[in-house]
Scaffold this motif. Structure first.
Motif, short mmCIF file in Angstrom:
data_model
loop_
_atom_site.label_atom_id
_atom_site.label_comp_id
_atom_site.label_asym_id
_atom_site.label_seq_id
_atom_site.Cartn_x
_atom_site.Cartn_y
_atom_site.Cartn_z
N UNK A 1 0.81 -1.22 0.00
CA UNK A 1 0.00 0.00 0.00
C UNK A 1 0.85 1.27 0.00
N UNK A 2 2.00 1.19 0.60
CA UNK A 2 2.93 2.32 0.64
C UNK A 2 4.34 1.78 0.82
N UNK A 3 5.29 2.41 0.15
CA UNK A 3 6.69 2.03 0.31
C UNK A 3 7.52 3.30 0.15
N UNK A 4 8.05 3.76 1.26
CA UNK A 4 8.75 5.04 1.29
C UNK A 4 10.18 4.85 1.77
N UNK A 5 11.09 5.53 1.11
CA UNK A 5 12.50 5.57 1.53
C UNK A 5 12.93 7.02 1.56
N UNK A 6 13.51 7.42 2.66
CA UNK A 6 13.99 8.80 2.80
C UNK A 6 15.44 8.82 3.26
N UNK A 7 16.24 9.78 2.75
CA UNK A 7 15.86 10.82 1.80
C UNK A 7 15.67 10.27 0.39
N UNK A 8 14.90 10.99 -0.40
CA UNK A 8 14.68 10.58 -1.78
C UNK A 8 15.37 11.54 -2.73
N UNK A 9 14.95 11.53 -3.99
CA UNK A 9 15.56 12.41 -4.98
C UNK A 9 14.55 12.64 -6.10
N UNK A 10 14.77 13.68 -6.86
CA UNK A 10 13.90 14.01 -7.99
C UNK A 10 14.31 13.14 -9.18
N UNK A 11 13.39 12.33 -9.67
CA UNK A 11 13.72 11.42 -10.78
C UNK A 11 13.60 12.09 -12.14
N UNK B 1 22.95 9.43 1.22
CA UNK B 1 22.74 8.36 0.23
C UNK B 1 21.28 8.30 -0.26
N UNK B 2 20.81 9.32 -0.94
CA UNK B 2 19.41 9.35 -1.40
C UNK B 2 19.08 8.31 -2.46
N UNK B 3 20.08 7.81 -3.20
CA UNK B 3 19.82 6.81 -4.24
C UNK B 3 19.59 5.41 -3.67
N UNK B 4 19.82 5.25 -2.37
CA UNK B 4 19.70 3.95 -1.72
C UNK B 4 18.26 3.72 -1.27
N UNK B 5 17.63 2.66 -1.77
CA UNK B 5 16.26 2.34 -1.41
C UNK B 5 16.25 1.58 -0.08
#
Length: 425
Positions: A75-85, A106-110
């Protein structure tokens, strides 16, 4: 998602074979295969819930995973920090990409899919269930907690978080109050061989099978794993700390959410799934993705009931470590966790105010709700967030509130009344 479903989304290229004259002009079509447009995907992800989870984490680094226990739908999957794709669409500059790669957070890390963290005390319900189902304890049996545990013939003290100890503890009280000594002793009694085999059923140390690439397995420690990785033998002290989700034990937020959903389901482990339906826009045909279930053997139903009851007491009980989440709208079952980032020496105390931010404990929380008919299972980790009950649990509560009480939620239109006894229906 696009990478995992490329063959579905892309469709097929068309082909036309023509006869041409000496001037290169087409004279007639010899063979033609029309192109086939790609199909669309409908996700289980709820965009509003995704936003709530993002906002709930605020400026904290970490991850939130919410799953529908009945279907395995994410239903939701969030990783922070994120980045603008967006810069990646037409080609990101080398300078901008290197800035993302070298960013300290490390914003590219899920983190939700690939972040492997010590599960800390969130593993205690699974440990308690192993003890009950494998016959090492019964629900009424008590172990005494003096504030530390020692292996027979050894001086080293494995300390409880409560300096003076918890006193006599059964499995319910040990989960509710998060007594470490109870689980040190239980893990030692079960032994690493049987323990790791039982935890394997909840897919710890294995991929959940989610329809995404790059999922990390985490680590379910065993004698064989240590021999293969370090060429060393297993020591009894390692089993002791595995009992509270420390040491070499590592799990991803996705694994924790899926395993929590399996407890809510009474042993039915639903494989997490991001895509719900595949739609052929040209024909209107809608095909649901296959729901895959893995059944965890239930030796005695009462054992599962006892663990679920203990998790409920974590929130609903007066001494529960997440009692601040108790509310009048619905009942939550959960477990707080705190995972050490570095080891504190035997004669030292952990003082958060004197520890740098990056070395502070991770805060974790797992939960499902409502207790009587689970509609959502959540796992939260806040990196270097300190205590699970005060940092991670409120994040999970906001996500559960939005799903259960928000517009269209299963409890949004219900009037919840308190019975005469003061409890909650």
């Amino acid at each position: 998602v696009e990478k995992s479903y490329e063959d579905v989304l892309h469709g097929r290229v068309g082909l036309q074979q023509v006869e041409v004259n000496a001037l290169g002009k087409a004279v007639r079509v010899l063979q033609e295969t029309p192109p086939q447009p790609g199909r669309s995907l409908r996700l289980n992800i709820d965009i509003d819930l995704q936003r709530v989870a993002m906002d709930a984490l605020g400026d904290m680094n970490g991850a939130v995973v919410a799953i529908d226990p009945k279907t395995g739908g994410v239903l939701a999957m969030v990783s922070k920090p994120g980045y603008d794709s967006n810069p990646f669409v037409e080609g990101i500059s080398s300078k901008a990409y290197q800035a993302l790669r070298q960013a300290p957070n490390n914003p590219l890390f899920n983190r939700a899919l690939q972040g492997a963290y010590p599960p800390g005390s969130t593993v205690k319900p699974f440990m308690g269930l192993a003890g009950l189902e494998l016959g090492f304890i019964d629900a009424k049996e008590k172990k005494y907690c003096p504030g530390f545990f020692q292996l027979p013939g050894h001086d080293h003290k494995y300390r409880d978080w409560k300096r003076g100890g918890h006193g006599p503890m059964n499995v319910d009280a040990a989960i509710t109050q998060s007594c470490d000594v109870f689980f040190y002793q239980l893990a030692h009694e079960i032994g690493i061989d049987k323990l790791q085999q039982y935890l394997k059923q909840f897919r710890f140390g294995e991929k959940t099978g989610i329809d995404l690439v790059g999922e990390r397995t985490g680590i379910r420690p065993s004698r064989e794993w240590k021999r293969r990785r370090y060429k060393q033998v297993w020591f009894p002290g390692e089993t002791v700390i595995i009992g509270i989700g420390q040491g070499s034990f590592e799990a991803t937020p996705l694994q924790l959410a899926a395993a929590t959903a399996a407890i809510a389901n009474g042993g039915v482990y639903m494989q997490p799934q991001l895509v719900d339906e595949i739609v052929d826009e040209s024909t209107g045909e809608v095909k649901a993705t296959e729901k895959k279930a893995h059944i965890i053997p239930v030796i005695r139903q009462a054992n599962w009931d006892k663990i679920r009851e203990a998790m409920e007491h974590v929130v609903q009980g007066p001494r529960g470590t997440a009692r601040r989440l108790k509310n009048e709208h619905y009942r939550i079952a959960g477990k707080t966790g705190t995972a050490q980032v570095f080891t504190v020496k035997q004669d030292e105390e952990y003082e958060e105010s004197k520890v740098s931010k990056k070395n502070r404990d991770h805060a974790l929380f797992i939960a499902y709700a409502p207790v009587e008919d689970p509609q959502i299972a959540v796992a939260v980790i806040v990196e270097n967030g300190g205590h699970g009950g005060s940092t991670a649990a409120p994040v999970a509560k906001k996500v559960m509130d939005a799903w259960l009480l928000g517009d269209g939620g299963p409890l949004s239109a219900q009037t919840v009344k308190k019975p005469a006894g003061g409890g909650v229906n």
